[in-house]
Design a protein around this motif. Structure first.
Motif, PDB file in Angstrom:
ATOM      1  N   THR A  32      34.767 -36.954  17.895  1.00 17.44           N
ATOM      2  CA  THR A  32      33.650 -36.014  17.991  1.00 17.44           C
ATOM      3  C   THR A  32      33.169 -35.589  16.608  1.00 17.44           C
ATOM      4  O   THR A  32      31.961 -35.437  16.390  1.00 17.44           O
ATOM      5  N   HIS A  33      34.091 -35.427  15.655  1.00 13.54           N
ATOM      6  CA  HIS A  33      33.692 -35.084  14.288  1.00 13.54           C
ATOM      7  C   HIS A  33      32.874 -36.218  13.667  1.00 13.54           C
ATOM      8  O   HIS A  33      31.846 -35.977  13.021  1.00 13.54           O
ATOM      9  N   LEU A  34      33.320 -37.437  13.861  1.00 13.51           N
ATOM     10  CA  LEU A  34      32.617 -38.595  13.320  1.00 13.51           C
ATOM     11  C   LEU A  34      31.193 -38.679  13.883  1.00 13.51           C
ATOM     12  O   LEU A  34      30.226 -38.928  13.151  1.00 13.51           O
ATOM     13  N   LEU A  35      31.053 -38.435  15.168  1.00 14.35           N
ATOM     14  CA  LEU A  35      29.739 -38.482  15.785  1.00 14.35           C
ATOM     15  C   LEU A  35      28.844 -37.363  15.267  1.00 14.35           C
ATOM     16  O   LEU A  35      27.672 -37.588  14.938  1.00 14.35           O
ATOM     17  N   LYS A  36      29.382 -36.159  15.150  1.00  9.11           N
ATOM     18  CA  LYS A  36      28.588 -35.013  14.684  1.00  9.11           C
ATOM     19  C   LYS A  36      28.145 -35.184  13.237  1.00  9.11           C
ATOM     20  O   LYS A  36      27.046 -34.779  12.873  1.00  9.11           O
ATOM     21  N   THR A  37      28.989 -35.758  12.400  1.00  6.32           N
ATOM     22  CA  THR A  37      28.647 -35.898  10.991  1.00  6.32           C
ATOM     23  C   THR A  37      27.995 -37.236  10.677  1.00  6.32           C
ATOM     24  O   THR A  37      27.514 -37.434   9.577  1.00  6.32           O
ATOM     25  N   LYS A  38      28.001 -38.128  11.641  1.00  5.33           N
ATOM     26  CA  LYS A  38      27.396 -39.463  11.479  1.00  5.33           C
ATOM     27  C   LYS A  38      27.928 -40.188  10.252  1.00  5.33           C
ATOM     28  O   LYS A  38      27.198 -40.847   9.533  1.00  5.33           O
ATOM     29  N   GLN A  39      29.215 -40.031   9.985  1.00  2.71           N
ATOM     30  CA  GLN A  39      29.847 -40.656   8.815  1.00  2.71           C
ATOM     31  C   GLN A  39      30.469 -42.000   9.168  1.00  2.71           C
ATOM     32  O   GLN A  39      31.580 -42.299   8.767  1.00  2.71           O
ATOM     33  N   VAL A  40      29.745 -42.805   9.899  1.00  2.00           N
ATOM     34  CA  VAL A  40      30.263 -44.125  10.262  1.00  2.00           C
ATOM     35  C   VAL A  40      30.051 -45.060   9.092  1.00  2.00           C
ATOM     36  O   VAL A  40      28.963 -45.179   8.547  1.00  2.00           O
ATOM     37  N   THR A  41      31.125 -45.722   8.664  1.00  2.00           N
ATOM     38  CA  THR A  41      31.026 -46.706   7.587  1.00  2.00           C
ATOM     39  C   THR A  41      31.489 -48.058   8.114  1.00  2.00           C
ATOM     40  O   THR A  41      32.245 -48.142   9.065  1.00  2.00           O
ATOM     41  N   GLU A  42      31.028 -49.083   7.480  1.00  2.00           N
ATOM     42  CA  GLU A  42      31.403 -50.445   7.902  1.00  2.00           C
ATOM     43  C   GLU A  42      32.356 -51.053   6.908  1.00  2.00           C
ATOM     44  O   GLU A  42      32.444 -50.712   5.804  1.00  2.00           O
TER      45      GLU A  42
END
Length: 52
Positions: free
Chosen positions: A42-52
């Motif tokens: 949920t934190h990752l989704l809220k902050t949109k900090q997705v990295t590849e």
């Protein structure tokens, strides 16, 4: 997502992810692995900090 009934999943974590989960479980000993994973997602989704 209030009222959402949830979804059962089964996953095999990579070695790095497994170690990270173990470290987080030690740091947050009052939380279950399930709670830690839910918080991370949920934190990752809220902050949109997705990295590849």
């Amino acid at each position: 997502m209030e009222g959402y009934s949830g979804k059962q999943i089964s996953v095999m974590l990579s070695g790095d992810a497994h170690l990270a989960l173990d470290e987080l479980a030690s740091a947050y000993s009052n939380k279950s692995q399930k709670e830690i994973i839910e918080l991370a997602l949920t934190h990752l989704l809220k902050t949109k900090q997705v990295t590849e």
